[in-house]
Design a protein around this motif. Sequence first.
Motif, PDB file in Angstrom:
ATOM      1  N   SER A  92       0.808  -1.219   0.000  1.00  0.00           N
ATOM      2  CA  SER A  92       0.000   0.000   0.000  1.00  0.00           C
ATOM      3  C   SER A  92       0.842   1.270   0.000  1.00  0.00           C
ATOM      4  O   SER A  92       0.297   2.363  -0.025  1.00  0.00           O
ATOM      5  CB  SER A  92      -0.926   0.001   1.218  1.00  0.00           C
ATOM      6  N   ARG A 110       4.178   7.149   1.517  1.00  0.00           N
ATOM      7  CA  ARG A 110       2.888   7.353   2.170  1.00  0.00           C
ATOM      8  C   ARG A 110       1.986   6.180   1.820  1.00  0.00           C
ATOM      9  O   ARG A 110       2.179   5.490   0.816  1.00  0.00           O
ATOM     10  CB  ARG A 110       2.242   8.655   1.722  1.00  0.00           C
ATOM     11  N   SER A 111       0.984   5.995   2.631  1.00  0.00           N
ATOM     12  CA  SER A 111       0.035   4.919   2.406  1.00  0.00           C
ATOM     13  C   SER A 111      -0.982   5.350   1.355  1.00  0.00           C
ATOM     14  O   SER A 111      -1.454   6.490   1.362  1.00  0.00           O
ATOM     15  CB  SER A 111      -0.679   4.554   3.705  1.00  0.00           C
ATOM     16  N   VAL A 113      -3.864   3.909   1.102  1.00  0.00           N
ATOM     17  CA  VAL A 113      -5.179   3.594   1.658  1.00  0.00           C
ATOM     18  C   VAL A 113      -5.809   4.891   2.161  1.00  0.00           C
ATOM     19  O   VAL A 113      -5.197   5.637   2.920  1.00  0.00           O
ATOM     20  CB  VAL A 113      -5.066   2.563   2.799  1.00  0.00           C
ATOM     21  N   ASN A 116      -5.632   6.484   5.905  1.00  0.00           N
ATOM     22  CA  ASN A 116      -4.429   6.036   6.604  1.00  0.00           C
ATOM     23  C   ASN A 116      -3.319   7.053   6.331  1.00  0.00           C
ATOM     24  O   ASN A 116      -2.878   7.209   5.201  1.00  0.00           O
ATOM     25  CB  ASN A 116      -4.018   4.647   6.109  1.00  0.00           C
ATOM     26  N   ASP A 118      -0.203   7.135   7.558  1.00  0.00           N
ATOM     27  CA  ASP A 118       1.107   6.646   7.985  1.00  0.00           C
ATOM     28  C   ASP A 118       2.155   7.003   6.937  1.00  0.00           C
ATOM     29  O   ASP A 118       1.923   6.859   5.730  1.00  0.00           O
ATOM     30  CB  ASP A 118       1.087   5.131   8.178  1.00  0.00           C
TER      31      ASP A 118
END
Length: 135
Positions: A92, A110-111, A113, A116, A118
């Motif tokens: 992801s 970076r995610s 999703v 998200n 994170d």
Amino acid sequence: MFSISIKSGLIKIILISLIALQAHAQLVQTTRYEMPIYTQDGGDMPKVTTLGNNGIIIYRRALAKVSDRIEVTKLDTSLNQSWRGYVNIEKSSRISLVKSFENNAYFLLRSAVYGNFDFIVIAMDVVTGQFITYK
């Protein structure tokens, strides 16, 4: 008096004609680096980041079955390959930013999703290819 004005006029004409001449030159390519571009696996196209006096790095996200990876190739200033390696990343994760400072290259991931937020930072030593992942 008359001869002085002719000489200065002649000098002006010569200088102007020399300045107006075009220089014809050709750039000589002494070496080049070729890498295969394969996107059949769904990975990204290669991108380049400068390392200043240390050369350049060519990187791309490559897809795999279990986890994706970042393929990194370091070229020195004369376009000779110094090293090549892979960094495993989560499926992801997407590469947002790549910057270099001194002897390190930093990858900000970076995610993908939604919701998200994170981020992952990968700090890579461009001399050795060793890296540390910060989550």
